[in-house]
Design an enzyme around this catalytic site. Structure first.
Site, PDB file in Angstrom:
ATOM      1  NE  ARG A 154      -1.250   2.679   2.565  1.00 42.54           N
ATOM      2  CZ  ARG A 154      -0.939   3.887   3.484  1.00 42.54           C
ATOM      3  NH1 ARG A 154      -2.091   4.344   3.778  1.00 42.54           N
ATOM      4  NH2 ARG A 154       0.064   4.394   3.483  1.00 42.54           N
ATOM      5  CE  LYS A 172       7.746   8.551   5.855  1.00 42.80           C
ATOM      6  NZ  LYS A 172       6.626   7.812   6.325  1.00 42.80           N
ATOM      7  CG  ASP A 244       3.309   3.255   2.507  1.00 36.05           C
ATOM      8  OD1 ASP A 244       2.857   4.029   3.302  1.00 36.05           O
ATOM      9  OD2 ASP A 244       3.931   3.759   1.638  1.00 36.05           O
ATOM     10  CG  ASP A 266       5.546   7.440   9.876  1.00 35.99           C
ATOM     11  OD1 ASP A 266       5.645   8.189  10.825  1.00 35.99           O
ATOM     12  OD2 ASP A 266       5.576   8.052   8.691  1.00 35.99           O
ATOM     13  CG  ASP A 267       1.853   4.008   6.668  1.00 33.73           C
ATOM     14  OD1 ASP A 267       2.121   5.153   5.823  1.00 33.73           O
ATOM     15  OD2 ASP A 267       2.362   2.899   6.448  1.00 33.73           O
TER      16      ASP A 267
END
Length: 562
Positions: A154, A172, A244, A266-267
Site C-alpha cells: 500500500r 523515509k 505502507d 508511521d502510517d
C-alpha cells in the site's frame, strides 16, 4: 571532542574509498589524503570544499526539467557521496524534500524497476525465508539503529507496487537524517518481497521482484515473525518503523510487536501524532481546546482510525470521558457513517462506530449516511480527509461546514497531491480565507482577497525524525502511546501561528532541526519517566540528543596500515 573533528581511521585505500558512499569525499580529499590513500589521479587536481561541491551539484539539479529526473539525480549523489547529498538537501530543504519524498517518490516507486541503477538496502524475498539471518549479515551497514521496512502493498495512495515500494524506506530514512540528524551509517531500508497482486508488475518483463501472487495468512505471519526475530538477534537495540503495509496487515502487525520490540507504524502512529499536533496548534490559534471540537473523518482505514484514537486519547487527557470523546468523532467511509449496527466492521473500526441512538434525532439523511449528512447534522468543527480519493471535499460540503463554524479546521491529508480531497485554494476561497488548512503534500501559498495564506504541510517528517532521535538518545526499549502523545504536544509548541498569532500553522522546514530536537527531548523524557530506559537527568538527555545529532561535514581520514 566532536566526532566530525576526530580523524577516522580506514584500513583500505584506492578506488574502494571512492566506491564507498559513506566515506567518499570526491574532489574534497586533501592533498595528504590523496597521497596516503593512493587517490592521486583518481580525482581532478583541484581540492574543493563541501560547499563548492554542493554549489555545483545544485546547479546540476536545477538543470533537470522534471521532478523525477531531479529525484534520480539526487539518489545518484546519495549512492556515491552521502555526506554531499545531505549537505545539498540541508541547504535546500524546502525545495528538495518534495523531490526526495512525497510527492515525487510515488512516481519513483511506480518506475522503480525501470529506473533501477544501484543497490541500496536489503530485499528479503519469501523464497529466501530460511536465510534471513544470512541476508541481514550481508548488509553494508553493520551498526544499524533505525530500520524502515515495507512490504510494498500500500504505497502512498498508489496501491501495490511490489519491490518498487523500496523507494519509501529509502526516502523515509533520508528524512531521518536530513530532518532528525540520524547518521546515515545507522540506517537501513528493507523491503519484504512477498510477491505482488499488481497484474501490471507481474506481466512487466522489467519487474525485478519475485513474480508471484502475494502470500497471505499463516505463511505471511510466519515470514514477518521470522524477520522480526532475526532483526532482534542481529541488532537488538534497533528501532523498526513499519511503512505502507496494507490495512489488513498494518494494525495486526503493530499490535503483535509493539510490546515485544522497539517499533512503531508511521502510517498509523506517526500520521496520528502529526495530525494531533497540528490540531492542537490550530485549536490554540482559534482560541479553543481540542476536547471542545466535533470531528468528522473521511476515510476509516487504519490511518484514519489511528488518528481518531489519538484524538480521543488527547481529549481524555484534557478532562472529558472516553465515552464522551467518542461521541464527538464521526468516521465516514465508502459505506457512509460507521454505525455500531453495521456488519463486517474491522476491530479497530468498531470502537469508533457511532451508536445508532446518537443519531436518532438527525434529519434528512440517506440510507448510507454521507459526509454531507454528517456535516449538516453533527456540525463538525474539524474535517480530516484520509480517503485517498480526490475531490470528495466538495464546495457544498465545505460551505455547509463554514455556515455553522466561523473558523473550520480542514485537513485534506491524502498523498500524493493527485489524491487530495480538496485543494487549499478551493477550501480557502469557499471559506473566504477563514479555514485553518493543513495538507499531507506540499502546496503553494494561496491568495484570497489580497491576503496570502501559507499552507502547512501536515507531514510525518515533522514527527518521526524527532521520535527516532528521542529513542536513540534515551535508549528507549519501546515506543509508548505516551511518547507519541508527547511528540504531538511538542510539535504544537513549535507552531508559529499558535505562538505569534500569525504565520503558518506548522514550522517552516528550515527550522526542522530545532523542531526535531524539541520533539526528541519530549519523547525521551517520557521514556525515562515510564521506566523504558535507564534513569537520566534532563541535562544528560539533552547532551545525548546533541551527541547523536549528525551533521553533513567531512571528517579527516588516517591510514591504519600500509
Amino acid at each position: 571532542m566532536d566526532d566530525n573533528k576526530r580523524p577516522l581511521y580506514l584500513p583500505f585505500a584506492g578506488p574502494a574509498i571512492l566506491e564507498a558512499p559513506l566515506i567518499n569525499k570526491g574532489s574534497a580529499f586533501s592533498e595528504e589524503e590523496r597521497i596516503f590513500f593512493n587517490l592521486e589521479g583518481l580525482v581532478p587536481y583541484a581540492i574543493e570544499t563541501i560547499e563548492e561541491q554542493a554549489s555545483r551539484a545544485y546547479d546540476q539539479f536545477r538543470s533537470f526539467n522534471n521532478d523525477l529526473d531531479k529525484h534520480i539525480y539526487l539518489r545518484n549523489i546519495q549512492d556515491t557521496n552521502e555526506t554531499l547529498f545531505y549537505r545539498l538537501v540541508q541547504n535546500n530543504i524546502s525545495e528538495m524534500m518534495p523531490i526526495i519524498y512525497t510527492p515525487t517518490v510515488g512516481l519513483a516507486c511506480e518506475r522503480f524497476s525501470k529506473n533501477y541503477r544501484r543497490n541500496r538496502g536489503l530485499f528479503i524475498s519469501y523464497p529466501n525465508k530460511d536465510r534471513i539471518d544470512d541476508i541481514l549479515n550481508n548488509s553494508t551497514r553493520q551498526k544499524v539503529k533505525i530500520i524502515v521496512v515495507t512490504d510494498g502493498e500500500r504505497i502512498l495512495g498508489l496501491g501495490d507496487q511490489g519491490i518498487g515500494g523500496m523507494g519509501i524506506p529509502i526516502g523515509k530514512l533520508s528524512l531521518y537524517t536530513s530532518c532528525g540528524g540520524i547518521s546515515p551509517a545507522y540506517t537501513l531500508p528493507i523491503t519484504l518481497d512477498v510477491g505482488t497482486d499488481n497484474p501490471q508488475l507481474l506481466e512487466d518483463p522489467m519487474y525485478m521482484g519475485w513474480r508471484h501472487p502475494r502470500i497471505g495468512g499463516e505463511e505471511y505471519a510466519e515470514f514477518i515473525e521470522a524477520f522480526m526475530q532475526a532483526v532482534h538477534v542481529r541488532w537488538p537495540d534497533t528501532l523498526i518503523q513499519f511503512e505502507d503495509f496494507a490495512q489488513k496487515n498494518a494494525m495486526p502487525i503493530l499490535e503483535r510487536y509493539k510490546d515485544r520490540y522497539c517499533c512503531f507504524n508511521d502510517d498509523i502512529q506517526g500520521t496520528a501524532a502529526v495530525a494531533v499536533g497540528s490540531l492542537l496548534a490550530a485549536c490554540k490559534a482559534a482560541g479553543t481546546e481540542l476536547n471542545q471540537q466535533r470531528i468528522a473523518f473521511l476515510g476509516a482505514g487504519s490511518a484514519g482510525c489511528g488518528i481518531a484514537e489519538a484524538i480521543v486519547a488527547q481529549m481524555v487527557s484534557e478532562g472529558i470521558s472516553d465515552e464522551q470523546a467518542r461521541t464527538q468523532v464521526c468516521m465516514v467511509d465508502r459505506w457512509g457513517l460507521l454505525l455500531d449496527n453495521m456488519p463486517n466492521l474491522l476491530p479497530f473500526q468498531q470502537k469508533l462506530a457511532q451508536k445508532c441512538t446518537n443519531i436518532q434525532n438527525w434529519s434528512n439523511f440517506s440510507d448510507n449516511i454521507s459526509l454531507l449528512d454528517v456535516v449538516n447534522n453533527a456540525k463538525p468543527t474539524v474535517l480530516i480527509g484520509v480517503s485517498g480519493v480526490p475531490g470528495l471535499f466538495t464546495e457544498e460540503i465545505i460551505r455547509a461546514m463554514h455556515s455553522h463554524c466561523a473558523r473550520p479546521i480542514i485537513f485534506p491529508l491524502s498523498n500524493p497531491t493527485s489524491r487530495v480531497e480538496a485543494t487549499p485554494k478551493d477550501i480557502l476561497h469557499w471559506t473566504s480565507g477563514q479555514a485553518l488548512v493543513a495538507t499531507g503534500s506540499p502546496f503553494e501559498p494561496v491568495v484570497v482577497d489580497g491576503e496570502t495564506y501559507e499552507i502547512a504541510q501536515c507531514n510525518n517528517s515533522f514527527i518521526f525524525p524527532g521520535i527516532g532521535l528521542g529513542v536513540l538518545a534515551s535508549g528507549a526499549r519501546h515506543v509508548s502511546d505516551a511518547m507519541l502523545m508527547a511528540s504531538s504536544r511538542a510539535l504544537a509548541e513549535c507552531s508559529p501561528l499558535a505562538i505569534d498569532g500569525s504565520g503558518p500553522l506548522l514550522p517552516k522546514l528550515e527550522d526542522i532541526h530545532a523542531v526535531s530536537k524539541h520533539i526528541a527531548f519530549a519523547v525521551g523524557k517520557v521514556a525515562v519517566e515510564q521506566g523504558l530506559t535507564l534513569p537520566m537527568s534532563d541535562e544528560i538527555l539533552q547532551q545525548s540528543i546533541e551527541g547523536n545529532f549528525w551533521s553533513p561535514e567531512y571528517r579527516r581520514y588516517k591510514r591504519t596500515s600500509f
